[in-house]
Motif scaffolding. Structure first.
Motif, PDB file in Angstrom:
ATOM      1  N   GLU A  41     -18.985  -8.413  10.483  1.00  0.00           N
ATOM      2  CA  GLU A  41     -20.181  -9.005   9.877  1.00  0.00           C
ATOM      3  C   GLU A  41     -20.122 -10.527   9.828  1.00  0.00           C
ATOM      4  O   GLU A  41     -21.082 -11.166   9.386  1.00  0.00           O
ATOM      5  N   ALA A  42     -19.001 -11.093  10.285  1.00  0.00           N
ATOM      6  CA  ALA A  42     -18.835 -12.553  10.370  1.00  0.00           C
ATOM      7  C   ALA A  42     -19.101 -13.255   9.044  1.00  0.00           C
ATOM      8  O   ALA A  42     -19.685 -14.335   8.998  1.00  0.00           O
ATOM      9  N   GLN A  43     -18.643 -12.661   7.950  1.00  0.00           N
ATOM     10  CA  GLN A  43     -18.754 -13.319   6.647  1.00  0.00           C
ATOM     11  C   GLN A  43     -17.572 -14.280   6.507  1.00  0.00           C
ATOM     12  O   GLN A  43     -16.511 -13.930   6.004  1.00  0.00           O
ATOM     13  N   ARG A  44     -17.775 -15.506   6.947  1.00  0.00           N
ATOM     14  CA  ARG A  44     -16.687 -16.466   7.038  1.00  0.00           C
ATOM     15  C   ARG A  44     -16.102 -16.832   5.676  1.00  0.00           C
ATOM     16  O   ARG A  44     -14.942 -17.232   5.582  1.00  0.00           O
ATOM     17  N   ASP A  45     -16.900 -16.696   4.620  1.00  0.00           N
ATOM     18  CA  ASP A  45     -16.417 -17.121   3.307  1.00  0.00           C
ATOM     19  C   ASP A  45     -15.433 -16.140   2.679  1.00  0.00           C
ATOM     20  O   ASP A  45     -14.889 -16.410   1.607  1.00  0.00           O
ATOM     21  N   ILE A  46     -15.204 -15.018   3.344  1.00  0.00           N
ATOM     22  CA  ILE A  46     -14.200 -14.083   2.826  1.00  0.00           C
ATOM     23  C   ILE A  46     -13.284 -13.595   3.956  1.00  0.00           C
ATOM     24  O   ILE A  46     -12.569 -12.604   3.812  1.00  0.00           O
ATOM     25  N   ALA A  47     -13.292 -14.320   5.063  1.00  0.00           N
ATOM     26  CA  ALA A  47     -12.514 -13.920   6.246  1.00  0.00           C
ATOM     27  C   ALA A  47     -11.099 -14.484   6.176  1.00  0.00           C
ATOM     28  O   ALA A  47     -10.709 -15.359   6.951  1.00  0.00           O
ATOM     29  N   TYR A  48     -10.329 -13.965   5.228  1.00  0.00           N
ATOM     30  CA  TYR A  48      -8.957 -14.426   5.023  1.00  0.00           C
ATOM     31  C   TYR A  48      -7.997 -13.234   5.066  1.00  0.00           C
ATOM     32  O   TYR A  48      -8.404 -12.089   4.829  1.00  0.00           O
ATOM     33  N   PRO A  49      -6.725 -13.485   5.360  1.00  0.00           N
ATOM     34  CA  PRO A  49      -5.748 -12.388   5.345  1.00  0.00           C
ATOM     35  C   PRO A  49      -5.601 -11.802   3.947  1.00  0.00           C
ATOM     36  O   PRO A  49      -5.797 -12.490   2.940  1.00  0.00           O
ATOM     37  N   VAL A  50      -5.239 -10.527   3.916  1.00  0.00           N
ATOM     38  CA  VAL A  50      -5.204  -9.784   2.654  1.00  0.00           C
ATOM     39  C   VAL A  50      -3.776  -9.338   2.339  1.00  0.00           C
ATOM     40  O   VAL A  50      -3.058  -8.831   3.204  1.00  0.00           O
ATOM     41  N   MET A  51      -3.389  -9.536   1.088  1.00  0.00           N
ATOM     42  CA  MET A  51      -2.046  -9.166   0.632  1.00  0.00           C
ATOM     43  C   MET A  51      -2.041  -7.760   0.041  1.00  0.00           C
ATOM     44  O   MET A  51      -2.980  -7.349  -0.636  1.00  0.00           O
ATOM     45  N   VAL A  52      -0.940  -7.050   0.306  1.00  0.00           N
ATOM     46  CA  VAL A  52      -0.715  -5.719  -0.263  1.00  0.00           C
ATOM     47  C   VAL A  52       0.546  -5.769  -1.122  1.00  0.00           C
ATOM     48  O   VAL A  52       1.500  -6.477  -0.792  1.00  0.00           O
ATOM     49  N   LEU A  53       0.559  -4.987  -2.189  1.00  0.00           N
ATOM     50  CA  LEU A  53       1.718  -4.942  -3.077  1.00  0.00           C
ATOM     51  C   LEU A  53       2.283  -3.516  -3.142  1.00  0.00           C
ATOM     52  O   LEU A  53       2.134  -2.819  -4.160  1.00  0.00           O
ATOM     53  N   PRO A  54       2.949  -3.064  -2.081  1.00  0.00           N
ATOM     54  CA  PRO A  54       3.607  -1.749  -2.150  1.00  0.00           C
ATOM     55  C   PRO A  54       4.642  -1.678  -3.266  1.00  0.00           C
ATOM     56  O   PRO A  54       4.989  -0.584  -3.727  1.00  0.00           O
ATOM     57  N   ILE A  55       5.118  -2.831  -3.716  1.00  0.00           N
ATOM     58  CA  ILE A  55       6.086  -2.884  -4.812  1.00  0.00           C
ATOM     59  C   ILE A  55       5.541  -2.215  -6.070  1.00  0.00           C
ATOM     60  O   ILE A  55       6.308  -1.778  -6.939  1.00  0.00           O
ATOM     61  N   ASN A  56       4.214  -2.096  -6.163  1.00  0.00           N
ATOM     62  CA  ASN A  56       3.621  -1.449  -7.336  1.00  0.00           C
ATOM     63  C   ASN A  56       3.988   0.028  -7.439  1.00  0.00           C
ATOM     64  O   ASN A  56       3.777   0.650  -8.484  1.00  0.00           O
ATOM     65  N   ALA A  57       4.538   0.588  -6.372  1.00  0.00           N
ATOM     66  CA  ALA A  57       5.008   1.980  -6.437  1.00  0.00           C
ATOM     67  C   ALA A  57       6.049   2.157  -7.534  1.00  0.00           C
ATOM     68  O   ALA A  57       6.201   3.249  -8.099  1.00  0.00           O
ATOM     69  N   TRP A  58       6.751   1.084  -7.852  1.00  0.00           N
ATOM     70  CA  TRP A  58       7.802   1.158  -8.872  1.00  0.00           C
ATOM     71  C   TRP A  58       7.227   1.253 -10.276  1.00  0.00           C
ATOM     72  O   TRP A  58       7.977   1.468 -11.244  1.00  0.00           O
ATOM     73  N   LEU A  59       5.915   1.121 -10.400  1.00  0.00           N
ATOM     74  CA  LEU A  59       5.263   1.307 -11.696  1.00  0.00           C
ATOM     75  C   LEU A  59       4.956   2.774 -11.973  1.00  0.00           C
ATOM     76  O   LEU A  59       4.573   3.130 -13.094  1.00  0.00           O
ATOM     77  N   THR A  60       5.119   3.625 -10.966  1.00  0.00           N
ATOM     78  CA  THR A  60       4.685   5.016 -11.094  1.00  0.00           C
ATOM     79  C   THR A  60       5.792   5.968 -11.526  1.00  0.00           C
ATOM     80  O   THR A  60       5.512   7.087 -11.945  1.00  0.00           O
ATOM     81  N   THR A  61       7.044   5.563 -11.407  1.00  0.00           N
ATOM     82  CA  THR A  61       8.150   6.471 -11.706  1.00  0.00           C
ATOM     83  C   THR A  61       9.408   5.675 -12.015  1.00  0.00           C
ATOM     84  O   THR A  61       9.567   4.542 -11.557  1.00  0.00           O
TER      85      THR A  61
END
Length: 471
Positions: free
Chosen positions: A267-287
């Motif tokens: 959709e060429a929305q340049r104002d939000i076309a940035y790389p996205v971070m993921v936090l798999p480390i949050n798995a440690w909050l589940t157990t």
């Protein structure tokens, strides 16, 4: 860059075929720009001559990736995140694999901190011809103490072998303390949120470092913050839309990632076309079970490697958690347009001599390294000849004509293999190429015996016991 036609890029070039870029023609250079094997700056007439100024700007605009590319770190270990052009890998390819950042904390004893940093920076796994490893270190502020955080960052820098850093805290004072130690290394700061964004924006501006924007599960709010930062001249941004580790919100997390990627590349929305971070480390909050947490962290990582996560913060350094994600990432970020290949030729496994067998395979990397591993792991000294089949495996190349008896003969001739120096001059064909044995007997008459090995290289050790040396 949505443009896939070299002709449209060619229109923005000098069209003089001067060869200064390293290509024979401007059209070849245009094709290289699309494949990202060439850079705009390599066309020196375009860059240096004022008469091409408009074309230069137009070309830069055309070749700019749909997703902003952000650089973190300095030197040869600098990482690039983002910079992608497509929604799905099969549409072209993905270019910049998401770096894995493993965490350390500022409440760790110095010896334990150094030990973990060294484990992070030295972990490596050889897979299909390339070393896989960790790319970054995330320094988390657990104490919320600027002095302790700065001390931890300093220790990491002293022992981190130049690995790029993520400085993690929502406290601007803590982030500033870390930046005073590490700003020259261009770390990524994590993170600006709705409460601290003004102070964190000022830090990013003052220290000239990339910054993460964290607005969990509110894409409109995330977009608004990105627009605000961009208006301040801060465009080296990474977005954190929130990572829910389980439940219905995990589904929402996946949808948010998909929607962000679609907004950027389709959709060429340049104002939000940035790389996205993921936090798999949050798995440690589940157990509280470390094995279950490490397992689920690996599952989350895999899901978001596939769904466009551009950078990930993780915790578990257990091999059973790390290796599946390293392998998946390698496979997803391998160019599907070009098979992974090894250089054709003769290779030695162990210390082969006159009594060693010569195994034949193709130069498809997965095939070659599987055969090599099966031979080496069983302590067999041998030669392997990798035939150039354009990176196609044995079965497919036999069927498709890329592997033929004549090509096998030519490959041995080009390699200059000394059959006369072998006590047992024999070539071992893979079982799937058994139909070539008769013709090869004629082509290699007086030089080498043709033997048919197993279809599966995992059975080579048993085959050796039964058939080697040849009678």
């Amino acid at each position: 860059m949505k443009e896939t036609s070299p002709l449209n890029l060619y229109k923005q070039l000098p069209q003089t075929n001067c060869k200064k870029c390293g290509e024979e023609t401007c059209m070849a250079y245009a094709a290289g720009l699309i494949a990202r094997t060439r850079k705009v700056e390599e066309c020196t007439p375009l860059v240096e001559e004022k008469k091409y100024a408009k074309k230069l700007e137009a070309l830069k605009s055309i070749v700019a990736p749909e997703l902003k590319m952000v650089y973190i770190g300095v030197g040869d270990k600098q990482v690039k995140v983002g910079g992608e052009d497509v929604m799905y890998r099969h549409q072209m390819t993905f270019f910049n694999k998401p770096p894995f950042a493993y965490d350390v904390a500022d409440n760790m004893e110095e010896a334990k901190l150094i030990e973990r940093v060294k484990k992070i920076t030295t972990w490596r796994k050889f897979y299909i011809g390339k070393w896989q490893g960790v790319e970054m270190i995330a320094v988390r502020s657990v104490t919320d103490d600027p002095a302790k955080f700065a001390a931890a960052v300093k220790t990491v820098l002293a022992n981190g072998n130049g690995f790029p850093l993520i400085l993690c805290s929502f406290n601007p004072a803590v982030l500033k303390a870390g930046l005073e130690v590490a700003a020259k290394e261009k770390p990524l700061i994590y993170a600006a949120n709705k409460d601290n964004w003004k102070e964190v924006a000022q830090l990013a501006f003052d220290y000239k470092v990339p910054v993460t924007l964290s607005v969990p599960f509110d894409l409109d709010g995330l977009k608004s913050m990105a627009v605000t930062f961009a208006s301040m001249g801060l465009t080296d941004l990474v977005l954190d839309p929130g990572t829910a580790p389980n439940g219905k919100m995990l589904q929402q997390t996946l949808l948010n990632f998909i929607n962000l990627r679609r907004a950027a590349v389709e959709e060429a929305q340049r104002d939000i076309a940035y790389p996205v971070m993921v936090l798999p480390i949050n798995a440690w909050l589940t157990t509280e079970d470390p094995v279950r947490a490490a397992y689920w962290e690996s599952v989350l990582t895999a899901a978001f490697v596939i769904r466009g996560g551009a950078i990930m913060i993780k915790h578990s350094l257990e091999a059973y958690s790390m290796m599946p994600d390293m392998h998946l990432r390698f496979n997803i970020y391998t160019d599907p347009r070009t098979p992974v290949q090894v250089k054709p030729g003769i290779y030695k496994v162990g210390t082969p001599g006159p009594e060693s067998p010569v195994f034949l395979t193709t130069n498809f990397a997965l095939t070659y390294y599987t055969v090599e591993s099966d031979i080496a792991s069983n302590g067999i000294d041998a030669y392997i000849i990798a035939i150039n089949t354009d990176g196609i495996g044995v079965q497919a190349s036999v069927a498709g004509g890329q592997l033929t008896p004549t090509k096998i003969q030519d490959s041995f001739n080009e390699a200059g293999f000394d059959w006369a120096g072998q006590k047992f001059p024999a070539m071992v064909l893979p079982g799937m190429a058994a139909k070539f044995s008769g013709e090869l007997e004629d082509l290699f008459a007086g030089k080498a015996k043709i033997m048919v090995g197993p279809e599966d290289s995992g059975r080579i050790v048993g085959w050796m016991k039964d058939f080697w040396p040849p009678k």
